[in-house]
Design an enzyme around this catalytic site. Sequence first.
Site, PDB file in Angstrom:
ATOM      1  N   ASP A 294      32.124  13.390 -11.587  1.00 32.28           N
ATOM      2  CA  ASP A 294      31.032  13.352 -12.120  1.00 32.28           C
ATOM      3  C   ASP A 294      31.092  13.483 -13.641  1.00 32.28           C
ATOM      4  O   ASP A 294      30.103  13.138 -14.597  1.00 32.28           O
ATOM      5  CB  ASP A 294      30.201  14.661 -11.571  1.00 32.28           C
ATOM      6  CG  ASP A 294      31.022  15.990 -11.887  1.00 32.28           C
ATOM      7  OD1 ASP A 294      32.381  16.034 -11.703  1.00 32.28           O
ATOM      8  OD2 ASP A 294      30.578  16.853 -12.158  1.00 32.28           O
TER       9      ASP A 294
ATOM     10  N   CYS B  50      36.723  23.961 -14.527  1.00 29.69           N
ATOM     11  CA  CYS B  50      38.187  23.720 -15.075  1.00 29.69           C
ATOM     12  C   CYS B  50      37.985  24.523 -16.242  1.00 29.69           C
ATOM     13  O   CYS B  50      37.137  25.418 -16.378  1.00 29.69           O
ATOM     14  CB  CYS B  50      38.343  22.120 -15.450  1.00 29.69           C
ATOM     15  SG  CYS B  50      38.143  21.102 -13.897  1.00 29.69           S
TER      16      CYS B  50
ATOM     17  N   ILE C   2      30.535  41.634   0.433  1.00 26.58           N
ATOM     18  CA  ILE C   2      31.111  42.765  -0.106  1.00 26.58           C
ATOM     19  C   ILE C   2      30.453  43.998   0.600  1.00 26.58           C
ATOM     20  O   ILE C   2      29.258  44.101   0.476  1.00 26.58           O
ATOM     21  CB  ILE C   2      31.107  42.766  -1.716  1.00 26.58           C
ATOM     22  CG1 ILE C   2      31.895  41.574  -2.502  1.00 26.58           C
ATOM     23  CG2 ILE C   2      31.583  44.156  -2.048  1.00 26.58           C
ATOM     24  CD1 ILE C   2      31.588  41.485  -3.664  1.00 26.58           C
TER      25      ILE C   2
END
Length: 676
Positions: A104, A2, A300
């Site tokens: 958590d 976050c 990639i």
Amino acid sequence: MCGIAGIFHREPEKPVDPQLLANMAAIQYHRGPDGFGVEMMNGKGVGFSHARLSIIDLNENRGRQPFKSADGSLLLAHNGEFYDYQRIRTDLTSRGARFRTKSDSEIILHLFPRFGLDETLRRLRGEFAFALYDAKEDALHLVRDRFGIKPLYYHASDEGVVFGSEIKVVMAHPAVPRRFNNQGLLHQLMQVMVPGTTAYEGITQVKPGHVVTFRRQGLGYEIQDRPYWDVEFPDASFHQGPKSEEESSETVREGLTEAVRLRLEADVPVGCYLSGGVDSCSILGLSAAMRQQPVKAFTIGFTDAAYDETPIAKEMAAATGADQDILRLDANALYGHFEETIWHTERTIYNTLAVAKFLMSRHVREAGYKVVVTGEGSDELFAGYPSFRRDLFLHGLDDLPETERRRWEAMLGESNKLFKGAMLADDELDDPFLTDRVGFTPSCLQPWLACEETARDVLNRDRLGLLADYKPGHAIAERLDRAKLDGRHPLDRAQYVWSKTMLEGQILTWGGDRVDMANSMEARPAFLDHHLAEAATRIPPLHRIKDRREKYVLKEAMKGLLPKTLYEREKFAFMAPPATTNKDKWSAMMELAQDHLNDQAILDSGLLDGAGVRRLLAEAQSENTSRARLVQLDAMLNHMLGVQILHRKLIATDIPALAAERARSLGWIVKEPAVA
């Protein structure tokens, strides 16, 4: 994963503006598009905000942060993941804890009151950054994980403290200055940063494995910055005598298996990044074995064959039955998204690999994945970079027979020719300050220290004058803990320096969190599990590099999972091709240069010297410039573009106004009570 933000006023009676907190969350919307929250403590002059990316406990309301403790004395905002949290929850529940969510993050609110901060941190496992305000002590704690996988920045002034997951979040507060400092600017042009610093005046980062505590006292507050963990190699004498290779391999196998198992736990699908290296191939092999079903593997690929690893990646994907997804990138794609990448990295990049990873994280999200397990950290633990082999040969193998010494010299001369000038210096460089602190100048820093003269040549003349007596090597050396270096084996010292400089300042920023979270995608580097890292420091240096083979012990531990081609080949540094050696890429770079390195743009920013920039561009186009110098100049050009873009996007832009507009467009408007 976050984004967090907060304000801690010097005066507790001064109210915190909840909308300002919401604005700080909005400007990092990319880190948490699944919801936001604002929470304050009345009469305490403190407030936090949180932009949420839901990985554990997907219930939007139940898992919303910031969290308050049941008694109202603690306020928490957390970014990251705590692994093994379910076991901790079970233990806490047996001690009388009552959990309100499945998150958590909530374990902090129960660990801290029972055990205190130091014991709480000892029990935490994972990658995280969090802010915890304790009303009983009237103290704000800012905490960053052991390796610095997750970012956390703050600005401290006479008015109080502003913090956030990104620099732009801190700058969203109108009282925070927006300008470069001269030392930081020089280091941005040189690539290597001084540990614990940023390039911006008045903005500091919480160092990896550190707690910064702000505690109100009288009419002000005190600041305490202290470590709670560090990479700890044993004394060199520990490695003397015969050691069992089988025991070393088993230590790695057990530790990595557990680290991967924990990082596969989520309430959303988990994929893997897959290059052609032993690191990501090991991660994929273990993940496939544990899942016993096809794992999504993202690769990639570059159109320049000299830098492309997809053939080996395909071989590994086929061997594990992975569902492979290859994203191929050319010059236009890399420089076409350079500016957007710099907005997210908030620092310069020497190679467009950062852009490639930014585009890959976007591709991962578009494929429906929020989480991938990655291979970062393996080279740091098991001496995988060519610089480590060079340091071991020069400083740790004094008793080599002459024939073996010649073999080492031949191998080092041929090794990674593509990357001379970037990952390896073209010529040996000795910095007296680093040599005094470390015992030698680590090879990993030499290519960037070698850029100092060129960096000074392109720096604004007024700024250059203020840096006449500044010594970059001295500034870096002063931040390295001598107690962690003295008496250690030379390879251990080289690895310690890398972990304090290039790992945190490069690989985990523009190569990790910042370009991953730019697209709301969580990367989990299993090798940087601190239990595995602590075990790896005790593995003998000649098990890490044996017979000139880097990461020997890892390859032996994963031998049954790796394709024969990969097991036998030499380390190949994963980089994007430089523009100075690629015609198409040079053209794409010059399109950006026309916008950001023209005379007016240079004059407007006041960062660079126009004549110096022109000299560098001319040298980069000269047929007489060596390949190693061209690679170095490619890095310098990327850095020059980077500082100019950063000035335009962060310094010259009204960030507080931009943050407020983002909040309005998202509908993140706070009304009483101060929770959205």
